[in-house]
Design a protein around this motif. Structure first.
Motif, PDB file in Angstrom:
ATOM      1  N   SER A 297       0.808  -1.225   0.000  1.00 29.63           N
ATOM      2  CA  SER A 297       0.000   0.000   0.000  1.00 29.63           C
ATOM      3  C   SER A 297       0.841   1.274   0.000  1.00 29.63           C
ATOM      4  O   SER A 297       0.347   2.344  -0.359  1.00 29.63           O
ATOM      5  CB  SER A 297      -0.928   0.009   1.232  1.00 29.63           C
ATOM      6  OG  SER A 297      -0.160  -0.119   2.421  1.00 29.63           O
ATOM      7  N   ASP A 298       2.109   1.166   0.388  1.00 29.80           N
ATOM      8  CA  ASP A 298       3.001   2.327   0.386  1.00 29.80           C
ATOM      9  C   ASP A 298       3.753   2.486  -0.937  1.00 29.80           C
ATOM     10  O   ASP A 298       4.581   3.397  -1.068  1.00 29.80           O
ATOM     11  CB  ASP A 298       4.019   2.203   1.529  1.00 29.80           C
ATOM     12  CG  ASP A 298       3.349   2.242   2.895  1.00 29.80           C
ATOM     13  OD1 ASP A 298       2.354   2.976   3.035  1.00 29.80           O
ATOM     14  OD2 ASP A 298       3.819   1.534   3.810  1.00 29.80           O
ATOM     15  N   GLY A 299       3.480   1.619  -1.890  1.00 29.83           N
ATOM     16  CA  GLY A 299       4.144   1.705  -3.186  1.00 29.83           C
ATOM     17  C   GLY A 299       5.518   1.052  -3.216  1.00 29.83           C
ATOM     18  O   GLY A 299       6.257   1.223  -4.188  1.00 29.83           O
ATOM     19  N   LEU A 300       5.868   0.306  -2.169  1.00 28.87           N
ATOM     20  CA  LEU A 300       7.150  -0.384  -2.127  1.00 28.87           C
ATOM     21  C   LEU A 300       7.039  -1.761  -2.774  1.00 28.87           C
ATOM     22  O   LEU A 300       6.046  -2.482  -2.560  1.00 28.87           O
ATOM     23  CB  LEU A 300       7.624  -0.544  -0.686  1.00 28.87           C
ATOM     24  CG  LEU A 300       7.982   0.739   0.079  1.00 28.87           C
ATOM     25  CD1 LEU A 300       8.228   0.430   1.545  1.00 28.87           C
ATOM     26  CD2 LEU A 300       9.206   1.389  -0.545  1.00 28.87           C
ATOM     27  N   VAL A 301       8.047  -2.130  -3.563  1.00 26.74           N
ATOM     28  CA  VAL A 301       8.085  -3.463  -4.166  1.00 26.74           C
ATOM     29  C   VAL A 301       8.608  -4.439  -3.120  1.00 26.74           C
ATOM     30  O   VAL A 301       9.703  -4.255  -2.561  1.00 26.74           O
ATOM     31  CB  VAL A 301       8.984  -3.481  -5.413  1.00 26.74           C
ATOM     32  CG1 VAL A 301       9.090  -4.897  -5.968  1.00 26.74           C
ATOM     33  CG2 VAL A 301       8.431  -2.539  -6.477  1.00 26.74           C
ATOM     34  N   VAL A 302       7.823  -5.472  -2.829  1.00 24.38           N
ATOM     35  CA  VAL A 302       8.190  -6.460  -1.817  1.00 24.38           C
ATOM     36  C   VAL A 302       8.051  -7.862  -2.413  1.00 24.38           C
ATOM     37  O   VAL A 302       7.304  -8.077  -3.373  1.00 24.38           O
ATOM     38  CB  VAL A 302       7.316  -6.330  -0.550  1.00 24.38           C
ATOM     39  CG1 VAL A 302       7.561  -4.992   0.126  1.00 24.38           C
ATOM     40  CG2 VAL A 302       5.840  -6.492  -0.898  1.00 24.38           C
ATOM     41  N   GLY A 303       8.762  -8.802  -1.829  1.00 23.66           N
ATOM     42  CA  GLY A 303       8.669 -10.198  -2.244  1.00 23.66           C
ATOM     43  C   GLY A 303       8.291 -11.068  -1.073  1.00 23.66           C
ATOM     44  O   GLY A 303       9.164 -11.675  -0.432  1.00 23.66           O
ATOM     45  N   ARG A 304       6.988 -11.147  -0.788  1.00 20.80           N
ATOM     46  CA  ARG A 304       6.516 -11.882   0.387  1.00 20.80           C
ATOM     47  C   ARG A 304       5.301 -12.756   0.093  1.00 20.80           C
ATOM     48  O   ARG A 304       4.720 -13.341   1.015  1.00 20.80           O
ATOM     49  CB  ARG A 304       6.184 -10.896   1.518  1.00 20.80           C
ATOM     50  CG  ARG A 304       7.391 -10.099   2.008  1.00 20.80           C
ATOM     51  CD  ARG A 304       6.997  -8.954   2.893  1.00 20.80           C
ATOM     52  NE  ARG A 304       8.171  -8.174   3.336  1.00 20.80           N
ATOM     53  CZ  ARG A 304       8.107  -6.981   3.900  1.00 20.80           C
ATOM     54  NH1 ARG A 304       6.931  -6.412   4.095  1.00 20.80           N
ATOM     55  NH2 ARG A 304       9.210  -6.347   4.262  1.00 20.80           N
ATOM     56  N   SER A 305       4.911 -12.850  -1.164  1.00 22.80           N
ATOM     57  CA  SER A 305       3.707 -13.614  -1.519  1.00 22.80           C
ATOM     58  C   SER A 305       4.072 -15.052  -1.866  1.00 22.80           C
ATOM     59  O   SER A 305       5.073 -15.314  -2.526  1.00 22.80           O
ATOM     60  CB  SER A 305       2.983 -12.965  -2.699  1.00 22.80           C
ATOM     61  OG  SER A 305       2.635 -11.627  -2.393  1.00 22.80           O
ATOM     62  N   ASP A 306       3.211 -15.980  -1.409  1.00 17.66           N
ATOM     63  CA  ASP A 306       3.437 -17.404  -1.698  1.00 17.66           C
ATOM     64  C   ASP A 306       2.739 -17.860  -2.967  1.00 17.66           C
ATOM     65  O   ASP A 306       3.036 -18.947  -3.485  1.00 17.66           O
ATOM     66  CB  ASP A 306       2.938 -18.259  -0.522  1.00 17.66           C
ATOM     67  CG  ASP A 306       3.747 -18.018   0.744  1.00 17.66           C
ATOM     68  OD1 ASP A 306       4.985 -17.895   0.632  1.00 17.66           O
ATOM     69  OD2 ASP A 306       3.139 -17.939   1.828  1.00 17.66           O
ATOM     70  N   ALA A 307       1.792 -17.080  -3.472  1.00 11.19           N
ATOM     71  CA  ALA A 307       1.041 -17.461  -4.669  1.00 11.19           C
ATOM     72  C   ALA A 307       0.840 -16.236  -5.559  1.00 11.19           C
ATOM     73  O   ALA A 307       1.077 -15.095  -5.147  1.00 11.19           O
ATOM     74  CB  ALA A 307      -0.310 -18.061  -4.276  1.00 11.19           C
ATOM     75  N   ILE A 308       0.390 -16.499  -6.783  1.00 13.02           N
ATOM     76  CA  ILE A 308       0.178 -15.429  -7.765  1.00 13.02           C
ATOM     77  C   ILE A 308      -1.269 -14.957  -7.709  1.00 13.02           C
ATOM     78  O   ILE A 308      -2.199 -15.748  -7.882  1.00 13.02           O
ATOM     79  CB  ILE A 308       0.513 -15.917  -9.191  1.00 13.02           C
ATOM     80  CG1 ILE A 308       1.966 -16.374  -9.263  1.00 13.02           C
ATOM     81  CG2 ILE A 308       0.258 -14.820 -10.213  1.00 13.02           C
ATOM     82  CD1 ILE A 308       2.335 -17.002 -10.595  1.00 13.02           C
ATOM     83  N   GLY A 309      -1.429 -13.674  -7.432  1.00 17.78           N
ATOM     84  CA  GLY A 309      -2.745 -13.053  -7.462  1.00 17.78           C
ATOM     85  C   GLY A 309      -2.710 -11.814  -8.334  1.00 17.78           C
ATOM     86  O   GLY A 309      -1.780 -11.622  -9.130  1.00 17.78           O
ATOM     87  N   ALA A 310      -3.694 -10.954  -8.195  1.00 17.64           N
ATOM     88  CA  ALA A 310      -3.744  -9.729  -9.006  1.00 17.64           C
ATOM     89  C   ALA A 310      -2.571  -8.810  -8.688  1.00 17.64           C
ATOM     90  O   ALA A 310      -2.023  -8.145  -9.577  1.00 17.64           O
ATOM     91  CB  ALA A 310      -5.075  -9.009  -8.769  1.00 17.64           C
ATOM     92  N   ARG A 311      -2.160  -8.760  -7.411  1.00 13.32           N
ATOM     93  CA  ARG A 311      -1.067  -7.874  -7.011  1.00 13.32           C
ATOM     94  C   ARG A 311       0.298  -8.369  -7.504  1.00 13.32           C
ATOM     95  O   ARG A 311       1.249  -7.591  -7.562  1.00 13.32           O
ATOM     96  CB  ARG A 311      -1.027  -7.753  -5.487  1.00 13.32           C
ATOM     97  CG  ARG A 311      -2.170  -6.946  -4.903  1.00 13.32           C
ATOM     98  CD  ARG A 311      -2.096  -6.914  -3.387  1.00 13.32           C
ATOM     99  NE  ARG A 311      -3.092  -6.012  -2.814  1.00 13.32           N
ATOM    100  CZ  ARG A 311      -2.879  -4.738  -2.557  1.00 13.32           C
ATOM    101  NH1 ARG A 311      -1.691  -4.209  -2.802  1.00 13.32           N
ATOM    102  NH2 ARG A 311      -3.819  -3.968  -2.047  1.00 13.32           N
ATOM    103  N   GLU A 312       0.398  -9.632  -7.827  1.00 13.34           N
ATOM    104  CA  GLU A 312       1.688 -10.214  -8.223  1.00 13.34           C
ATOM    105  C   GLU A 312       1.894 -10.229  -9.734  1.00 13.34           C
ATOM    106  O   GLU A 312       2.843 -10.846 -10.227  1.00 13.34           O
ATOM    107  CB  GLU A 312       1.806 -11.647  -7.683  1.00 13.34           C
ATOM    108  CG  GLU A 312       2.015 -11.743  -6.187  1.00 13.34           C
ATOM    109  CD  GLU A 312       0.755 -11.403  -5.400  1.00 13.34           C
ATOM    110  OE1 GLU A 312       0.878 -10.838  -4.297  1.00 13.34           O
ATOM    111  OE2 GLU A 312      -0.350 -11.694  -5.907  1.00 13.34           O
TER     112      GLU A 312
END
Length: 260
Positions: A123-138
């Protein structure tokens, strides 16, 4: 017979004939030159990692180059930054700088870090790598235009590096800070020439229009296409007799210079 033992055998040479040994030598050298592959100097200065230019080339192991020999680097806290420039031009990206690209659709990809997490934007516009699956945000969209490339996130913003060294996605327009290069280590595959004529590509309707434009005599500059059903054309295409059927349909229109 002993007098002939000292005679050298070989091709009969007549006076005035020129030797063709030099020509053969030139031909041989030319053929050897044709086999040599053209070297990619840009890839050679990046450890063999070459720069992609189309969407289909983005798959497998990739690296995002933000500056010359400086790549997006994953941190153990899930954040991303730009790594230090590589001084040795013969080495490629380090393991934390390598990502895995997964094709999601014809225009979008997903990116997985070396920690096994998918990249997204918080939500702050930072690119992060913490998702375990692919969704709309990924999902990410590589945008190619005028020989340049920018990477757009799900929020409609392009990634860049801010003053603190973090990778962010906050700009809705792509400028110099948002332009980047995606490099791949996958073997390059030469595209085979497509032997299918351009007129035969697409649906059956556009195919017929293409051939009418190609062969019709435009005396009154009007396009005449047979209004009949196109079911027979589909059957003819499957049987390999499409051109014959198209010729019959154009013949009925009596406007083809190659028909009876």
């Amino acid at each position: 017979m002993s007098a002939y033992t000292h005679v050298k055998g070989g091709k009969l040479k007549l006076k005035g004939m020129k030797s063709d040994s030099k020509k053969k030598h030139k031909k041989k050298r030319k053929r050897e030159g044709d086999v040599q592959d053209v070297k990619d100097e840009d890839a050679a200065t990046h450890g063999g990692w070459w720069c992609v230019s189309i969407m289909d080339e983005i798959h497998g192991s990739i690296a995002i180059e933000m500056n010359t020999n400086a790549f997006v680097c994953a941190l153990d806290n899930g954040m991303f930054t730009v790594g230090a420039p590589h001084s040795n031009i013969s080495e490629g990206p380090d393991p934390p700088e390598q990502l895995t690209a997964v094709k999601v659709s014809e225009s979008q990809i997903a990116l997985k870090s070396g920690y096994g997490k998918y990249l997204s934007v918080n939500s702050d516009g930072l690119v992060v790598g913490r998702s375990d699956a692919i969704g709309a945000r990924e999902q990410w969209e590589p945008v190619f235009q005028d020989g340049k490339l920018a990477l757009c996130s799900h929020n409609g913003c392009f990634i860049s590096c801010n003053g603190e060294g973090d990778i962010v996605a906050k700009s809705q327009t792509a400028g110099e800070n948002e332009f980047l290069k995606i490099r791949s280590s996958a073997p390059r595959v030469k595209k085979q020439k497509d032997n299918v004529p351009d007129e035969d590509k697409g649906d059956i309707g556009s195919c017929e229009v293409s051939y009418v434009k190609k062969f019709q005599s435009f005396q009154d500059r009007r396009l005449r296409v047979n209004p009949g059903e196109k079911v027979d054309l589909e059957k003819a295409r499957q049987k390999g007799k499409l051109h014959e059927k198209l010729l019959d349909r154009r013949e009925k229109m009596k406007a083809d210079r190659y028909c009876k």
